[in-house]
Design a protein around this motif. Structure first.
Motif, PDB file in Angstrom:
ATOM      1  N   ASN A  92       1.041  -1.277  -0.405  1.00  0.00           N
ATOM      2  CA  ASN A  92       0.162  -0.399   0.684  1.00  0.00           C
ATOM      3  C   ASN A  92       0.955   0.922  -0.175  1.00  0.00           C
ATOM      4  O   ASN A  92       0.439   2.952  -0.904  1.00  0.00           O
ATOM      5  CB  ASN A  92      -0.418  -0.155   1.350  1.00  0.00           C
ATOM      6  CG  ASN A  92      -2.153  -0.848   0.559  1.00  0.00           C
ATOM      7  OD1 ASN A  92      -3.263  -0.089  -0.045  1.00  0.00           O
ATOM      8  ND2 ASN A  92      -2.581  -1.709   1.236  1.00  0.00           N
ATOM      9  N   ALA A  95       2.388   1.629  -3.195  1.00  0.00           N
ATOM     10  CA  ALA A  95       1.195   1.780  -4.184  1.00  0.00           C
ATOM     11  C   ALA A  95       1.110   3.752  -4.319  1.00  0.00           C
ATOM     12  O   ALA A  95       0.807   4.543  -5.258  1.00  0.00           O
ATOM     13  CB  ALA A  95      -0.278   1.306  -3.729  1.00  0.00           C
ATOM     14  N   LEU A  96       1.183   4.013  -2.359  1.00  0.00           N
ATOM     15  CA  LEU A  96       1.730   5.519  -2.989  1.00  0.00           C
ATOM     16  C   LEU A  96       2.010   6.236  -2.891  1.00  0.00           C
ATOM     17  O   LEU A  96       2.391   7.360  -4.091  1.00  0.00           O
ATOM     18  CB  LEU A  96       1.357   5.822  -1.388  1.00  0.00           C
ATOM     19  CG  LEU A  96       1.200   7.663  -0.530  1.00  0.00           C
ATOM     20  CD1 LEU A  96      -0.115   7.946  -1.047  1.00  0.00           C
ATOM     21  CD2 LEU A  96       0.981   7.649   0.877  1.00  0.00           C
ATOM     22  N   VAL A  99       1.659   6.711  -6.670  1.00  0.00           N
ATOM     23  CA  VAL A  99       0.310   7.610  -6.975  1.00  0.00           C
ATOM     24  C   VAL A  99       1.647   8.991  -7.038  1.00  0.00           C
ATOM     25  O   VAL A  99       1.439   9.652  -8.173  1.00  0.00           O
ATOM     26  CB  VAL A  99      -0.161   7.635  -6.784  1.00  0.00           C
ATOM     27  CG1 VAL A  99      -1.362   8.781  -6.383  1.00  0.00           C
ATOM     28  CG2 VAL A  99      -1.260   6.545  -6.509  1.00  0.00           C
ATOM     29  N   LYS A 140      -6.348  11.525  -7.493  1.00  0.00           N
ATOM     30  CA  LYS A 140      -5.438  10.337  -7.427  1.00  0.00           C
ATOM     31  C   LYS A 140      -4.968  10.652  -6.068  1.00  0.00           C
ATOM     32  O   LYS A 140      -4.845   9.251  -5.382  1.00  0.00           O
ATOM     33  CB  LYS A 140      -4.652  10.516  -8.197  1.00  0.00           C
ATOM     34  CG  LYS A 140      -4.770  10.850  -9.601  1.00  0.00           C
ATOM     35  CD  LYS A 140      -3.525  10.887 -10.824  1.00  0.00           C
ATOM     36  CE  LYS A 140      -3.951  10.444 -12.031  1.00  0.00           C
ATOM     37  NZ  LYS A 140      -2.973  10.889 -12.778  1.00  0.00           N
ATOM     38  N   ASN A 143      -7.672   9.776  -3.463  1.00  0.00           N
ATOM     39  CA  ASN A 143      -8.143   8.037  -3.894  1.00  0.00           C
ATOM     40  C   ASN A 143      -7.392   7.097  -2.629  1.00  0.00           C
ATOM     41  O   ASN A 143      -7.127   6.491  -1.858  1.00  0.00           O
ATOM     42  CB  ASN A 143      -8.344   7.580  -4.651  1.00  0.00           C
ATOM     43  CG  ASN A 143      -9.549   8.231  -4.907  1.00  0.00           C
ATOM     44  OD1 ASN A 143     -10.415   9.014  -4.475  1.00  0.00           O
ATOM     45  ND2 ASN A 143      -9.976   8.902  -5.776  1.00  0.00           N
ATOM     46  N   GLN A 144      -5.876   7.316  -2.717  1.00  0.00           N
ATOM     47  CA  GLN A 144      -4.472   6.701  -2.222  1.00  0.00           C
ATOM     48  C   GLN A 144      -4.859   6.228  -1.064  1.00  0.00           C
ATOM     49  O   GLN A 144      -4.484   6.016  -0.068  1.00  0.00           O
ATOM     50  CB  GLN A 144      -3.446   6.238  -3.151  1.00  0.00           C
ATOM     51  CG  GLN A 144      -2.498   5.068  -3.008  1.00  0.00           C
ATOM     52  CD  GLN A 144      -3.177   3.600  -3.245  1.00  0.00           C
ATOM     53  OE1 GLN A 144      -3.810   4.078  -4.513  1.00  0.00           O
ATOM     54  NE2 GLN A 144      -3.182   3.619  -2.283  1.00  0.00           N
ATOM     55  N   GLU A 147      -6.946   4.342   1.125  1.00  0.00           N
ATOM     56  CA  GLU A 147      -6.493   3.685   1.003  1.00  0.00           C
ATOM     57  C   GLU A 147      -5.271   2.843   2.221  1.00  0.00           C
ATOM     58  O   GLU A 147      -5.705   2.419   2.915  1.00  0.00           O
ATOM     59  CB  GLU A 147      -6.397   3.306  -0.035  1.00  0.00           C
ATOM     60  CG  GLU A 147      -6.425   0.885  -0.298  1.00  0.00           C
ATOM     61  CD  GLU A 147      -7.192   0.978   0.044  1.00  0.00           C
ATOM     62  OE1 GLU A 147      -7.562  -0.106   0.905  1.00  0.00           O
ATOM     63  OE2 GLU A 147      -8.804   1.604  -0.354  1.00  0.00           O
ATOM     64  N   PHE A 148      -3.606   3.970   2.137  1.00  0.00           N
ATOM     65  CA  PHE A 148      -2.872   3.131   3.129  1.00  0.00           C
ATOM     66  C   PHE A 148      -3.344   4.013   4.293  1.00  0.00           C
ATOM     67  O   PHE A 148      -3.146   3.526   4.995  1.00  0.00           O
ATOM     68  CB  PHE A 148      -2.371   4.775   2.283  1.00  0.00           C
ATOM     69  CG  PHE A 148      -1.002   4.389   3.271  1.00  0.00           C
ATOM     70  CD1 PHE A 148       0.199   3.443   3.441  1.00  0.00           C
ATOM     71  CD2 PHE A 148      -0.800   5.500   4.210  1.00  0.00           C
ATOM     72  CE1 PHE A 148       0.653   3.113   4.472  1.00  0.00           C
ATOM     73  CE2 PHE A 148       0.485   5.322   5.169  1.00  0.00           C
ATOM     74  CZ  PHE A 148       1.036   4.100   5.294  1.00  0.00           C
TER      75      PHE A 148
END
Length: 164
Positions: A92, A95-96, A99, A140, A143-144, A147-148
């Motif tokens: 995660n 992923a951040l 982004v 963007k 959203n991330q 989640e993180f």
């Protein structure tokens, strides 16, 4: 026979508990990840300051420095092993960072190119594009980050520590 079986179960559970990572190890793991995130966020802050203050000569150098820091942070994160046989936290934050990388090299790059335009070339069309790029970058990241943050909160609850 039953007694030895119960002793075996108790001993097995004690061994399992002693093999799991400690609260301090979880905090250290979390802090190492967040340390990299803070390096990136600090450069985003510098870039945003230059944008807000119309310091156009610093925009491209800071954007380049930001891009390099993201790459360096991704390399460091990739070298860190998963925690307690679970890679969810690591995936995660990667992923951040990806982004961050995406918006740095796309939306922010486009925003900077609009900012450095001479006044004579700046039009309402550029203003509309600028707002679109800001909104895309914001969505963007938001959203991330949502989640993180869920993953990080779950991680802190599992290992019984508070996020600061």
């Amino acid at each position: 026979m039953k007694r030895s079986f119960y002793y075996f179960l108790i001993l097995s559970n004690l061994l399992l508990i002693s093999c799991s990572p400690s609260k301090e190890e979880a905090i250290k793991y979390n802090d190492s990840m967040i340390e990299e995130q803070l390096k990136i966020v600090s450069l985003f802050d510098s870039l945003n300051y230059c944008l807000d203050s119309n310091i156009s000569q610093q925009l491209l150098p800071i954007q380049k420095k930001l891009s390099n820091q993201i790459e360096e942070s991704l390399k460091k994160i990739n070298k860190i092993e998963e925690f307690d046989k679970n890679s969810n936290y690591k995936k995660n934050i990667e992923a951040l960072f990806n982004v961050y990388k995406d918006i740095t090299n796309n939306e922010y790059y486009k925003i900077i190119n609009i900012y450095i335009l001479p006044d004579s070339l700046y039009s309402n069309e550029e203003e509309v594009k600028l707002n679109i790029f800001w909104n895309e970058a914001f969505k963007k990241v938001q959203n991330q980050l949502v989640e993180f943050n869920k993953v990080q909160v779950d991680f802190s609850k599992k290992y019984n520590f508070k996020l600061e």
